[in-house]
Design a protein around this motif. Structure first.
Motif, mmCIF file in Angstrom:
data_model
loop_
_atom_site.group_PDB
_atom_site.id
_atom_site.type_symbol
_atom_site.label_atom_id
_atom_site.label_comp_id
_atom_site.label_asym_id
_atom_site.label_seq_id
_atom_site.Cartn_x
_atom_site.Cartn_y
_atom_site.Cartn_z
ATOM 1 N N LEU A 30 60.178 25.258 13.550
ATOM 2 C CA LEU A 30 61.380 25.136 12.709
ATOM 3 C C LEU A 30 61.625 26.407 11.912
ATOM 4 N N LEU A 31 60.556 27.038 11.471
ATOM 5 C CA LEU A 31 60.701 28.263 10.671
ATOM 6 C C LEU A 31 60.991 29.485 11.540
ATOM 7 N N GLY A 32 60.989 29.286 12.856
ATOM 8 C CA GLY A 32 61.307 30.394 13.742
ATOM 9 C C GLY A 32 60.222 31.449 13.814
ATOM 10 N N LEU A 33 58.967 31.036 13.719
ATOM 11 C CA LEU A 33 57.874 32.000 13.820
ATOM 12 C C LEU A 33 57.905 32.704 15.168
ATOM 13 N N THR A 34 57.561 33.978 15.157
ATOM 14 C CA THR A 34 57.335 34.696 16.415
ATOM 15 C C THR A 34 56.039 34.170 17.038
ATOM 16 N N PRO A 35 55.807 34.455 18.323
ATOM 17 C CA PRO A 35 54.528 34.042 18.922
ATOM 18 C C PRO A 35 53.319 34.587 18.155
ATOM 19 N N ALA A 36 53.392 35.820 17.696
ATOM 20 C CA ALA A 36 52.258 36.375 16.941
ATOM 21 C C ALA A 36 52.067 35.623 15.628
ATOM 22 N N GLN A 37 53.180 35.316 14.957
ATOM 23 C CA GLN A 37 53.072 34.550 13.710
ATOM 24 C C GLN A 37 52.532 33.146 13.985
ATOM 25 N N MET A 38 52.970 32.551 15.089
ATOM 26 C CA MET A 38 52.481 31.221 15.434
ATOM 27 C C MET A 38 50.964 31.252 15.637
ATOM 28 N N GLU A 89 68.587 18.540 17.012
ATOM 29 C CA GLU A 89 67.943 19.098 18.202
ATOM 30 C C GLU A 89 66.803 20.040 17.836
ATOM 31 N N GLN A 90 67.034 20.852 16.813
ATOM 32 C CA GLN A 90 65.955 21.748 16.367
ATOM 33 C C GLN A 90 64.743 20.956 15.884
ATOM 34 N N LEU A 91 65.037 19.888 15.156
ATOM 35 C CA LEU A 91 63.953 19.028 14.685
ATOM 36 C C LEU A 91 63.189 18.426 15.861
ATOM 37 N N ALA A 136 57.621 18.016 9.883
ATOM 38 C CA ALA A 136 58.815 18.570 10.527
ATOM 39 C C ALA A 136 60.077 18.076 9.825
ATOM 40 N N LEU A 137 60.127 16.795 9.523
ATOM 41 C CA LEU A 137 61.293 16.253 8.820
ATOM 42 C C LEU A 137 61.479 16.942 7.469
ATOM 43 N N ALA A 138 60.392 17.070 6.725
ATOM 44 C CA ALA A 138 60.489 17.657 5.382
ATOM 45 C C ALA A 138 61.035 19.079 5.441
ATOM 46 N N VAL A 139 60.590 19.835 6.423
ATOM 47 C CA VAL A 139 61.040 21.223 6.537
ATOM 48 C C VAL A 139 62.465 21.278 7.093
ATOM 49 N N ALA A 140 62.760 20.427 8.053
ATOM 50 C CA ALA A 140 64.123 20.398 8.604
ATOM 51 C C ALA A 140 65.136 20.087 7.511
ATOM 52 N N GLN A 141 64.807 19.125 6.656
ATOM 53 C CA GLN A 141 65.723 18.800 5.548
ATOM 54 C C GLN A 141 65.841 19.985 4.593
ATOM 55 N N ARG A 181 71.066 4.986 13.016
ATOM 56 C CA ARG A 181 71.315 6.421 12.819
ATOM 57 C C ARG A 181 70.245 7.251 13.509
ATOM 58 N N LEU A 182 68.984 6.825 13.364
ATOM 59 C CA LEU A 182 67.883 7.622 13.913
ATOM 60 C C LEU A 182 67.995 7.798 15.428
ATOM 61 N N TRP A 183 68.528 6.792 16.121
ATOM 62 C CA TRP A 183 68.712 6.930 17.572
ATOM 63 C C TRP A 183 69.662 8.075 17.919
ATOM 64 N N GLN A 184 70.494 8.472 16.956
ATOM 65 C CA GLN A 184 71.488 9.526 17.205
ATOM 66 C C GLN A 184 70.986 10.920 16.816
ATOM 67 N N VAL A 185 69.689 11.049 16.562
ATOM 68 C CA VAL A 185 69.167 12.307 16.014
ATOM 69 C C VAL A 185 69.612 13.533 16.824
ATOM 70 N N GLY A 186 69.704 13.384 18.138
ATOM 71 C CA GLY A 186 70.057 14.519 18.990
ATOM 72 C C GLY A 186 71.428 15.101 18.700
ATOM 73 N N SER A 187 72.280 14.325 18.047
ATOM 74 C CA SER A 187 73.640 14.807 17.780
ATOM 75 C C SER A 187 73.834 15.237 16.325
ATOM 76 N N TRP A 188 72.782 15.192 15.518
ATOM 77 C CA TRP A 188 72.941 15.564 14.108
ATOM 78 C C TRP A 188 73.121 17.076 13.979
ATOM 79 N N PRO A 189 74.196 17.526 13.342
ATOM 80 C CA PRO A 189 74.333 18.967 13.108
ATOM 81 C C PRO A 189 73.345 19.460 12.047
ATOM 82 N N ARG A 190 72.951 18.561 11.191
ATOM 83 C CA ARG A 190 72.049 18.920 10.095
ATOM 84 C C ARG A 190 71.266 17.667 9.718
ATOM 85 N N VAL A 191 69.953 17.803 9.660
ATOM 86 C CA VAL A 191 69.101 16.649 9.364
ATOM 87 C C VAL A 191 69.287 16.252 7.898
ATOM 88 N N GLY A 192 69.725 15.031 7.699
ATOM 89 C CA GLY A 192 69.936 14.535 6.334
ATOM 90 C C GLY A 192 68.870 13.529 5.940
#
Lengths: 458, 458
Positions: free
Chosen positions: B173-181, B127-129, B115-120, B439-450
């Protein structure tokens, strides 16, 4: 400090790690080259197909922009793992790649792609490549035989045993010691996967299975070269492959005739473009039609007398909705063979849902036959009973379908088949395909394995 | 043209494809962040270990020289697949990553890395992560519960169910539809693999298992996004996962309480640095020693009353020869806990073969206990009987070992544990680790996973 007892090296690991091209008898060397050229046609036939294209896109997106290994006929190169992933996906798509009857295993698709990718990467010779591929065939076939029929009922042996085959071929190219080869087997076996469930909805998993086997086996071998250890008895240990995925595993098969029995040369070429389980019955139907001068209209009903494996794999496919699925429909294959004399790629694409095909398809049934089942998988006997519209009951039979070792293809037939497949795939032109096939026949004399199609490195 | 009946979307695919962070109750959100920080410590503890280094070297050799995804604390970046492969290998090495009792499944190791690798790679928000990771936990845990105890006897559930967990997280993270999932589940399940056989010789396969699950699940999700199809009922179909790898699968578990029961929050933190199966007995021994003021010398014999799974996993390890193997030795874990009050990474490294440890280790035995076995895997009860050198027979018991949901760790304890693990691993300095954890404790507020550690992109 207490030590674990020194691990015993399994004869299969010893064999795979030490096999030389000069150990391979001349007829088996020639047959290996036959299989190599035959495989190449399958890659060219499949490399532009939709599911293959998805795997190729993924592989290219995750690997380097350029690398030492050819992504065949895609105008691209990548790392060995990514090239193996892509080329293995292409190899099995057209259902024209080779098959070993006794193990119900398609070796070419999982052996040649990873071996080629690594050979190109390390600059191996053609002989080294071929020797490694024989190691892969001999290992994969024996693992498939070992896992047995209970395994094949649920698992796609080409995917599972294929991971071991890929590890053996790559491990031989990397010069693994026997102990390292055994670790590679452990790492391969613990990644071994592939379920038949996808057949039920004609999903794309077959391409993923060969891709996964090639990449996972390749990874296992590279890791072993780097000192990474694996289970010492991944085959028969109490929590190993047989324990998890077979109820009739036969450990004696793993080392059966190593160095004297060449399973590579037992491998069959595919003549019809369908699941191998359909070929004996298709040939038997052609035999009875020819013998009695039957026309399509004369056929009221066909009963195929088959082994249980055919029922397991083909039984779920009652009403195929895609070309790929139709290759697992006994009725469709027999209908195309009856209509056109053979069931080739072109016939499937154009005719699998034609009214005449469907009408005949729905007259075909399968029945378990004790004789055929007992002979399988060593022998794939074709037996059909045809009821005619005028009330006759006729029997057809073939003991060795075309392409089997005792009824094999000539080099001219292999070349012609490869070029037909290349033409069907449309990825390379006729001249390029002819030049490539001519070069591939010379693999034994290559000082260094280069690019197979054109010059893909620039 | 006949069509296959429209595939039904499994509720688990529907759930994983549509979960929003705002759907997750606040306490579960906080617990997810706890698990995230706890996982990070495990990566830092394991990332320089020999088997991990082999996988990292392989991943970096097969991927691009630079990429969007961080290879944590290796000063490198790569493609998402290769970063997932490397980071997942590191996550499970120290045996300090989290575990879900009911499924006997270690979610963090196979969920956060892909998940981290794809989020980055795609620039997802924190939040998405986190939402994607909850999807991964909920799916993986339910698949593990579904596959059941018969599966776990042979297969490493973290490896097998982990492939589905990774696919769910990446797919979200990739936004798959239910059918794609659902297709992603099919492609993940047909790559699902991992056998316990490696334990017998303390081989390195555990790192390969998490790496493989992360990479194969990630591939399954990317392929589904590209239109690649998978089996529609990979779980319960007649040739699916349960058919191939379980004899007591329970389909009801797959959708159990989706959206109301949050399995993520049932996940336990590990307190001892050993296989989770050893923790209840270790805590019970500490309890009885404390209650009766026992010293090491007072102990003549310890019988651990355990569930069958503990015997299956720990039973083969009678005389551990490596640190890793000793973490699967019930006797060693109890000896270290008795000697030092806890069995941490440092104690294992320095003391697992010390004479005092071995002497006590050899006084420890396991016995199947009907009450403990019946409660497992929902509850991991610790029960020991201690015979003292002066002839007393004493009983120790804990109903919820430290780190379980009812006896969880505070954020201070999680931070301290993560920093201890970082220090143990030696891959990053104390200041960098502190800054990263903060920093990791603040993950919920990250606009973009770095990048998690320093700036690894240059």
């Amino acid at each position: 400090m207490k030590q674990e007892p020194q691990a015993t090296i399994h004869p299969l690991a010893q064999f795979a790690a030490t096999l030389q091209w000069s150990d391979v008898p001349t007829p088996v060397q020639r047959r290996t080259e036959d299989l190599w050229v035959d495989w190449f046609g399958s890659v060219l036939a499949g490399c532009k197909a939709r599911p293959v294209a998805s795997i190729v896109r993924f592989a290219l997106s995750q690997g380097p922009a350029q690398g030492p290994s050819e992504v065949i006929a895609q105008g691209a190169t990548s790392s060995p793992m990514m090239a193996a992933l892509a080329n293995a996906a292409a190899s099995h798509f057209a259902e024209q790649d080779d098959v070993h009857n006794g193990s119900v295993f398609h070796p070419a698709a999982v052996v040649f792609p990873p071996a080629l990718a690594v050979a190109q990467s390390i600059g191996a010779s053609g002989e080294q490549l071929m020797a490694a591929c024989v190691a892969g065939y001999e290992v994969g076939i024996r693992v498939g035989e070992f896992l047995g029929r209970s395994h094949y009922r649920i698992f796609h042996t080409t995917a599972t045993a294929g991971t071991l085959a890929a590890a053996a071929a790559v491990g031989r190219l990397l010069g693994l010691t026997p102990a390292q080869m055994q670790h590679a087997f452990g790492s391969a076996g613990t990644q071994s996967a592939g379920l038949w469930e996808f057949l039920r909805t004609a999903a794309d998993s077959k391409q993923l299975h060969t891709a996964h086997a090639a990449a996972a086996g390749l990874m296992a071998a590279y890791l072993a070269q780097d000192g990474f250890t694996g289970a010492q008895d991944i085959f028969t240990g109490p929590q190993g492959m047989a324990a998890g995925m077979s109820s009739d595993a036969n450990p004696a098969k793993l080392a059966d005739g190593l160095g004297t029995r060449w399973a590579t040369a037992e491998t069959s070429f595919k003549w019809h473009a369908s699941c191998r389980h359909t070929h004996p019955a298709a040939d038997a139907l052609l035999q009875v039609m020819q013998q009695h001068g039957l026309r399509i209209e004369d056929i009221a009903r066909v009963t195929c007398h088959v082994h249980q494996g055919a029922i397991d794999v083909l039984g779920p496919v009652t009403s195929p909705s895609t070309v790929h699925q139709s290759k697992f429909s006994m009725g469709t294959v027999l209908a195309l063979a009856a209509r056109f004399g053979h069931a080739g790629l072109t016939e499937f694409d154009a005719e699998f849902l034609a009214a005449d095909t469907v009408a005949l398809r729905d007259k075909v049934a399968m029945a378990l036959d004790p004789e055929v089942d007992a002979a399988y998988p060593q022998r794939w006997i074709g037996k059909v009973t045809v009821q005619t519209t005028d009330g006759r009951v006729l029997h057809g039979r073939v003991d060795e379908p075309k392409g089997d070792p005792g009824n094999t293809l000539s080099r001219e037939e292999i070349t012609a088949k490869a070029l037909r497949l290349a033409d069907y795939g449309g990825a390379v032109g006729a001249q390029a395909a002819q030049a490539a096939v001519a070069r591939l026949w010379q693999v034994g004399s290559w000082p260094r394995v280069g690019t197979l199609v054109g010059d893909a490195t620039h």
